[in-house]
Design an enzyme around this catalytic site. Structure first.
Site, mmCIF file in Angstrom:
data_model
loop_
_atom_site.group_PDB
_atom_site.id
_atom_site.type_symbol
_atom_site.label_atom_id
_atom_site.label_comp_id
_atom_site.label_asym_id
_atom_site.label_seq_id
_atom_site.Cartn_x
_atom_site.Cartn_y
_atom_site.Cartn_z
ATOM 1 C CB VAL A 64 11.920 63.152 63.459
ATOM 2 C CG1 VAL A 64 13.373 62.786 63.236
ATOM 3 C CG2 VAL A 64 11.208 62.107 64.327
ATOM 4 C CG ASN A 90 16.574 54.104 62.737
ATOM 5 O OD1 ASN A 90 16.270 52.924 62.647
ATOM 6 N ND2 ASN A 90 17.050 54.628 63.866
ATOM 7 C CB SER A 142 7.883 47.399 62.366
ATOM 8 O OG SER A 142 7.744 46.308 63.258
ATOM 9 C CE1 TYR A 159 7.142 50.429 66.245
ATOM 10 C CE2 TYR A 159 6.560 48.112 66.029
ATOM 11 C CZ TYR A 159 7.490 49.132 65.908
ATOM 12 O OH TYR A 159 8.758 48.857 65.455
ATOM 13 C CB ALA A 161 -2.041 52.218 63.132
ATOM 14 C CB SER A 162 2.703 54.453 63.382
ATOM 15 O OG SER A 162 3.412 53.508 64.157
ATOM 16 C CE LYS A 163 8.124 51.765 63.133
ATOM 17 N NZ LYS A 163 9.256 52.566 62.601
#
Length: 255
Positions: A64, A90, A142, A159, A161-163
């Site tokens: 992706v 996902n 998340s 993680y 920050a990205s979520k």
């Protein structure tokens, strides 16, 4: 209302864990499922399992973070099925480390997979859904988009920050595409056993004891316990719900 008979569903990151479970849940509700991931053998095996449930399935190698692979995958899906009704974004990774220890490469890796990946896949799927005047997009975020933890095991700033970015992106998409009959929602899972967690969280008895004590459900999630929420957002049961997120965490975020 939860039936998906004849729908065409696309699942990224389908080779294992929550993505694999979701692909099978879609198939059990009558959807034809396109499974995308980097590990070809795993998704080819999954596609065979899905076909045994009486629906169609194709497995397509797709990273992706690579636009050309996504473009090729979407073209293959349209050539085979002619439409895309459901997109489950996902694919994701969790890189451990705080801002004082993370390399720039690891930071970019998190952002590229968890955020840019949703952007790139959606870039090629949304126009199809707009032409259909119908679509269901479900983005996996998340609980770590909402909560932080001081435990050394859970120091994953990229993680977090990205979520969190997934939630903002989902709201923006929802506001823009509702007029085209497209809903965009996100899910914030708590602790589920997967490849992402089994080598760290589930191997630490000390962590699990602490988690079980803090979580109102007194346990991590069981296999398949995310499927109901995924099916809700993917079906016409949520036809007037968009730009929302549901936390599936056994109540951890309320205490």
């Amino acid at each position: 209302m939860f039936e998906l008979n004849g729908k065409i569903a696309v699942v990224t990151g389908a080779s294992s864990g929550l993505g694999r479970d979701a692909a099978l849940a879609y198939a059990n509700e009558g959807a034809n499922v396109c499974v995308l991931a980097r590990r070809v053998e795993k998704i080819e095996s999954l596609a065979k399992e899905i076909k045994n449930l009486g629906v169609e399935s194709i497995a397509i190698k797709c990273d992706v973070t690579k636009e050309e692979e996504i473009k090729t995958a979407v073209e293959a899906i349209i050539n085979r099925f002619g439409r895309i009704d459901i997109l489950l974004n996902n694919a994701g990774i969790a890189v451990r480390g705080g801002v004082d220890t993370l390399s720039e490469e690891d930071w970019d890796k998190s952002m590229d997979t968890n955020v840019k990946g949703i952007y790139l896949v959606s870039k090629y799927v949304i126009p199809i859904m707009k032409n259909q005047n119908y679509g269901k997009v479900v983005n996996i975020s998340s609980i770590n988009a909402l909560l932080a933890d001081k435990s050394d095991i859970f120091i994953r700033h990229s993680y977090n920050a990205s979520k969190a970015a997934v939630l903002g992106l989902s709201k923006g998409m929802a506001a823009s595409y509702a007029k085209f009959g497209i809903t965009v929602n996100s899910i914030c899972p708590g602790l589920f056993e997967s490849e992402m967690t089994e080598d760290t969280l589930f191997k630490s008895q000390e962590f699990l004891k602490s988690y079980n004590m803090l979580c109102p459900a007194s346990r991590p999630a069981k296999k398949g316990e995310l499927n109901g929420t995924i099916l809700y957002f993917s079906s016409d049961a949520s036809s007037y719900v968009t730009g929302q997120h549901i936390v599936v965490d056994g109540g951890l975020s309320i205490v």
